[in-house]
Design an enzyme around this catalytic site. Structure first.
Site, PDB file in Angstrom:
ATOM      1  N   ARG A  74       0.822  -1.212   0.000  1.00  0.00           N
ATOM      2  CA  ARG A  74       0.000   0.000   0.000  1.00  0.00           C
ATOM      3  C   ARG A  74       0.860   1.267   0.000  1.00  0.00           C
ATOM      4  O   ARG A  74       0.429   2.330  -0.441  1.00  0.00           O
ATOM      5  CB  ARG A  74      -0.913  -0.016   1.222  1.00  0.00           C
TER       6      ARG A  74
ATOM      7  N   TYR B 169     -16.459  19.967 -11.304  1.00  0.00           N
ATOM      8  CA  TYR B 169     -16.923  18.619 -11.659  1.00  0.00           C
ATOM      9  C   TYR B 169     -18.065  18.217 -10.721  1.00  0.00           C
ATOM     10  O   TYR B 169     -17.936  18.324  -9.494  1.00  0.00           O
ATOM     11  CB  TYR B 169     -15.714  17.695 -11.488  1.00  0.00           C
TER      12      TYR B 169
ATOM     13  N   ASP C 136      -8.208  21.537  -9.672  1.00  0.00           N
ATOM     14  CA  ASP C 136      -8.431  20.339 -10.481  1.00  0.00           C
ATOM     15  C   ASP C 136      -7.821  20.643 -11.853  1.00  0.00           C
ATOM     16  O   ASP C 136      -8.392  21.383 -12.652  1.00  0.00           O
ATOM     17  CB  ASP C 136      -9.933  20.042 -10.577  1.00  0.00           C
TER      18      ASP C 136
ATOM     19  N   LYS D 238      -7.754  10.426 -17.450  1.00  0.00           N
ATOM     20  CA  LYS D 238      -7.905  11.151 -18.708  1.00  0.00           C
ATOM     21  C   LYS D 238      -6.580  11.150 -19.480  1.00  0.00           C
ATOM     22  O   LYS D 238      -6.205  10.136 -20.033  1.00  0.00           O
ATOM     23  CB  LYS D 238      -8.411  12.567 -18.416  1.00  0.00           C
TER      24      LYS D 238
HETATM   25  C1  LIG Z   1     -13.155  12.734 -14.859  1.00  0.00           C
HETATM   26  C2  LIG Z   1     -12.886  13.864 -13.968  1.00  0.00           C
HETATM   27  C3  LIG Z   1     -12.700  13.679 -12.606  1.00  0.00           C
HETATM   28  C4  LIG Z   1     -12.869  12.335 -11.947  1.00  0.00           C
HETATM   29  O1  LIG Z   1     -12.011  11.363 -12.418  1.00  0.00           O
HETATM   30  P1  LIG Z   1     -12.382   9.796 -12.298  1.00  0.00           P
HETATM   31  O2  LIG Z   1     -11.096   9.139 -12.576  1.00  0.00           O
HETATM   32  O3  LIG Z   1     -13.444   9.539 -13.309  1.00  0.00           O
HETATM   33  O4  LIG Z   1     -12.862   9.570 -10.899  1.00  0.00           O
HETATM   34  C5  LIG Z   1     -12.387  14.775 -11.860  1.00  0.00           C
HETATM   35  N1  LIG Z   1     -12.283  16.007 -12.385  1.00  0.00           N
HETATM   36  C6  LIG Z   1     -12.472  16.222 -13.693  1.00  0.00           C
HETATM   37  C7  LIG Z   1     -12.346  17.595 -14.232  1.00  0.00           C
HETATM   38  C8  LIG Z   1     -12.797  15.167 -14.522  1.00  0.00           C
HETATM   39  O5  LIG Z   1     -13.020  15.397 -15.814  1.00  0.00           O
END
Ligand SMILES: *Cc1c(COP(=O)(O)O)cnc(C)c1O
Length: 398
Positions: free
Chosen positions: A62, A117, A189, A214
């Site tokens: 972990r 988000y 973010d 992403k």
């Molecule tokens: C997709 C996304 C998230 C969350 O990511 P996951 O891996 O799907 O949990 C957070 N912030 C933004 C801007 C996103 O596009």
């Protein structure tokens, strides 16, 4: 390594080079370029004394493996010298929730950008509220005016630059100046631009997180998150990661490391193709407005130009008023643009969205149906031809 004249060469400065060179330890891997996938929980200690002292390079699955360390080293090199550490999480949302739990406690107040988000808001309204933490939302274009929203107990500000549906571009530097004057931490973010195009820790942000799902992964095949923090915030982040038991799966960590090596070429292409198609769409008779901060006409363009060195392949369009049925016909006609959530992979996507369902600090009334597009790595002429067919179907369905 020494060069032929015996001097030590200067370390590579450009991000594209750091993405390729950082976190590599060829000798430890018997010559192979990449580390293996470590499926591991238990680490064996050679002696009882070592066990008592937790004396080992790696202590427990972990807490990290050679693969997680390699990935953390690359991400640290990418974030720049302000970065004191990078935590890895099993999803982007988990990176957000871990970050918020790391910096907030009962009785605190949190400010969140109204374009954040949606699952971030759900976490604030669900778990944070239950823990006695109050959230209020602010207009992404508020700039230094955010000062009026601070309370004595405001502990953190969460910003998304730009919002991943509506693409307003907050003035992070102005917001960070006010937040720091109130001893609050700034969380960004940074999923849209990644630290390759937006070094937010250099611009007053204390904690920069990404959905690695992403562009870091880049192939729509992992769930993953990252939390990068400066020296002020890293002790809080690393403590929360330990206490909560946050860690990412070994295969996803390996694929994130593999993905990040090619981030600079992928993102450059997403930037180029995205802008090309955004400009083309701006000239279409069916389109009222294109929401893309790298377009000169966008209200966020000056801030994008000041703070970012590139754009990714995600933006939105506002269509001139037509029934939703016609928009659905267009979506059903597109062949290269798939309909699905998430983004940042090699493939193009198109989805309808409506921010008016959840906004509270600002009114979302774009004046027509809205679509979010992710421009993938297909040829742009093929993508335009696909959109052309889609618009013809839309017109026929009106
Ligand atoms: C997709 C996304 C998230 C969350 O990511 P996951 O891996 O799907 O949990 C957070 N912030 C933004 C801007 C996103 O596009």
């Amino acid at each position: 390594m020494t060069s032929s004249d015996g001097s030590t060469p200067a370390p590579p400065q450009h991000s594209a080079t750091r993405l390729v060179t950082a976190g590599r330890d060829t000798k430890a891997q018997k010559g192979f370029v990449n580390p293996p996938v470590f499926h591991g929980s238990t680490v064996l200690y050679p002696t009882a004394e070592d066990l008592h002292a937790h004396r080992a390079e790696f202590t427990y699955g972990r807490h990290g493996t050679p693969t997680t360390r390699a990935l953390q080293d690359v991400l640290m090199a990418l974030e720049g010298p302000q970065c004191a550490g990078v935590g890895l999480a099993p999803s982007g949302l988990s990176a957000i929730s871990t970050t918020l739990l790391a910096v907030l406690k009962a009785g605190d107040h949190l400010l969140v950008c109204d374009n954040a988000y949606r699952p971030t808001r759900n976490f604030c309204e669900g778990m944070l509220k239950r823990l006695g933490i109050e959230t209020s939302y602010f207009d992404p274009m508020i700039g230094g005016g955010i000062a009026a929203l601070f309370k004595p107990n405001t502990r953190a500000v969460l910003v998304e630059a730009p919002g991943s549906q509506s693409f307003e571009m907050p003035d992070l530097r102005a917001i960070a100046d006010v937040a720091h004057a109130h001893s609050a931490l700034v969380i960004d973010d940074n999923t849209w631009a990644t630290p390759l195009y937006h070094r937010s820790l250099e611009q007053g942000v204390d904690i920069s997180m990404q959905a690695g799902t992403k562009y870091i992964g880049g192939h729509s095949d992992i769930m993953f998150g990252t939390i990068s923090a400066n020296a002020k915030a890293w002790p809080l982040v690393t403590e929360a990661i330990r206490l909560l038991g946050v860690c990412a799966g070994p295969d996803d960590v390996y694929l994130a490391l593999r993905g990040v090596r090619t981030l600079s070429v992928r993102l450059a292409q997403h930037h180029r193709s995205g802008l090309d198609i955004a400009r083309w769409l701006a000239g279409r008779p069916e389109v009222a407005r294109v929401l893309h901060p790298a377009l000169e006409t966008d209200p966020g363009h000056a801030i994008w130009k000041r703070d970012f060195t590139g754009a990714s392949g995600l933006f939105s369009i506002v269509l001139k008023p037509v029934p939703q049925k016609a928009v659905d016909t267009m979506l059903n006609t597109l062949k290269l643009f798939g309909m699905g959530f998430s983004w940042g992979g090699f493939e193009s996507l198109a989805i309808p969205f409506d921010c008016s369902e959840y906004r509270t600090a600002t009114k979302w009334a774009p004046g027509g149906p809205t679509l979010r597009l992710h421009i993938g790595l297909e040829n742009v002429d093929d993508l335009k031809a696909d959109l052309d067919r889609g618009f013809a179907a839309l017109q026929a369905a009106v």
